[in-house]
Design a protein around this motif. Structure first.
Motif, mmCIF file in Angstrom:
data_model
loop_
_atom_site.group_PDB
_atom_site.id
_atom_site.type_symbol
_atom_site.label_atom_id
_atom_site.label_comp_id
_atom_site.label_asym_id
_atom_site.label_seq_id
_atom_site.Cartn_x
_atom_site.Cartn_y
_atom_site.Cartn_z
ATOM 1 N N ALA A 191 0.843 -1.200 0.000
ATOM 2 C CA ALA A 191 0.000 0.000 0.000
ATOM 3 C C ALA A 191 0.878 1.249 0.000
ATOM 4 C CB ALA A 191 -0.919 0.001 1.216
ATOM 5 N N GLU A 192 0.592 2.153 -0.902
ATOM 6 C CA GLU A 192 1.402 3.371 -1.046
ATOM 7 C C GLU A 192 1.436 4.186 0.249
ATOM 8 O OE1 GLU A 192 3.991 5.923 -2.906
ATOM 9 O OE2 GLU A 192 3.243 4.035 -3.683
ATOM 10 N N SER A 193 0.309 4.300 0.949
ATOM 11 C CA SER A 193 0.294 5.085 2.188
ATOM 12 C C SER A 193 1.217 4.472 3.232
ATOM 13 C CB SER A 193 -1.129 5.207 2.737
ATOM 14 O OG SER A 193 -1.679 3.918 2.964
ATOM 15 N N ASN A 194 1.255 3.145 3.317
ATOM 16 C CA ASN A 194 2.161 2.484 4.259
ATOM 17 C C ASN A 194 3.618 2.704 3.861
ATOM 18 O OD1 ASN A 194 -0.176 1.556 5.418
ATOM 19 N ND2 ASN A 194 0.279 -0.602 5.134
ATOM 20 N N GLN A 195 3.882 2.620 2.570
ATOM 21 C CA GLN A 195 5.261 2.771 2.107
ATOM 22 C C GLN A 195 5.780 4.193 2.317
ATOM 23 O OE1 GLN A 195 5.394 1.131 -1.863
ATOM 24 N NE2 GLN A 195 5.464 -0.953 -1.076
ATOM 25 N N ILE A 196 4.914 5.181 2.236
ATOM 26 C CA ILE A 196 5.332 6.567 2.499
ATOM 27 C C ILE A 196 5.800 6.698 3.946
ATOM 28 C CG2 ILE A 196 4.487 8.938 2.759
ATOM 29 C CD1 ILE A 196 2.706 8.336 0.264
ATOM 30 N N VAL A 197 5.038 6.124 4.871
ATOM 31 C CA VAL A 197 5.429 6.152 6.284
ATOM 32 C C VAL A 197 6.713 5.364 6.486
ATOM 33 C CG1 VAL A 197 4.770 5.454 8.625
ATOM 34 C CG2 VAL A 197 3.092 6.541 7.124
ATOM 35 N N GLN A 198 6.795 4.185 5.891
ATOM 36 C CA GLN A 198 7.980 3.338 6.048
ATOM 37 C C GLN A 198 9.234 4.008 5.507
ATOM 38 O OE1 GLN A 198 6.419 -0.061 4.074
ATOM 39 N NE2 GLN A 198 5.136 -0.620 5.801
ATOM 40 N N ASP A 199 9.090 4.808 4.458
ATOM 41 C CA ASP A 199 10.246 5.539 3.937
ATOM 42 C C ASP A 199 10.780 6.533 4.958
ATOM 43 O OD1 ASP A 199 10.307 4.182 1.537
ATOM 44 O OD2 ASP A 199 9.224 5.728 0.425
ATOM 45 N N CYS A 200 9.936 6.964 5.888
ATOM 46 C CA CYS A 200 10.359 7.884 6.941
ATOM 47 C C CYS A 200 11.039 7.161 8.101
ATOM 48 C CB CYS A 200 9.161 8.649 7.494
ATOM 49 S SG CYS A 200 8.373 9.741 6.311
#
Length: 171
Positions: A9-18
């Protein structure tokens, strides 16, 4: 979920990138592969790569990143029961530890772009020590990124904390 290898999920990956760093990443400025946790990499042959990790990288729990964390992360991806290993992990035949900062990757088939594959969220490196000393749902939150998890409520929100103590919440 906050587990990098358990979602696309893109929203999860955005957080994980942080919160979780990758071995390499794509520079949006140059659109080329750039180091993140890996200091350098070398293609010995199209199916054989050598990788050197950056020294003195700390996880959020204070432990120092090493090759054992990389091996642990990939082993967890293949054996963790997350619906089967991703194609990224399936492409790896073997990883050999050279020392605490150096390892070799042997692929099931040649891939001259494997350095870009290392920018996959599957390669968001987890702390082996955190999983040995914490419950898995807490250990998975320990990364090396510039932000730390403060709170995660599935389906509702995630709150991240920067190294300077700023707190940001996103729905």
């Amino acid at each position: 979920t906050i587990a990098p290898m358990e979602t696309t999920a893109e929203s999860n990956q955005i957080v994980q990138d942080c919160t979780h760093d990758l071995l390499t990443d794509t520079s949006l400025d140059t659109m080329s592969n750039a180091p993140e946790l890996a200091e350098s990499w070398e293609m010995v042959a199209p199916d054989h790569w050598k990788v050197k990790l950056k020294a003195n990288v700390k996880f959020h729990d204070g432990t120092i990143l090493n090759t054992d964390d990389v091996l642990f992360t990939l082993q967890r991806a293949t054996e963790g029961g997350y619906g089967g290993p991703s194609s990224v992990v399936q492409a790896i035949k073997e990883i050999k530890k050279i020392d605490d900062l150096n390892f070799e990757v042997f692929l099931t088939k040649p891939n001259v772009d494997f350095n870009y594959v290392m920018a996959s969220n599957t390669f968001a490196i987890l702390s082996k020590e955190a999983f040995e000393t914490m419950e898995p749902e807490k250990a998975v939150a320990i990364g090396t990124g510039p932000w730390k998890f403060k709170e995660f409520v599935s389906g509702d929100h995630v709150t991240l904390e920067s190294g300077t103590g700023c707190v940001h919440t996103a729905p």
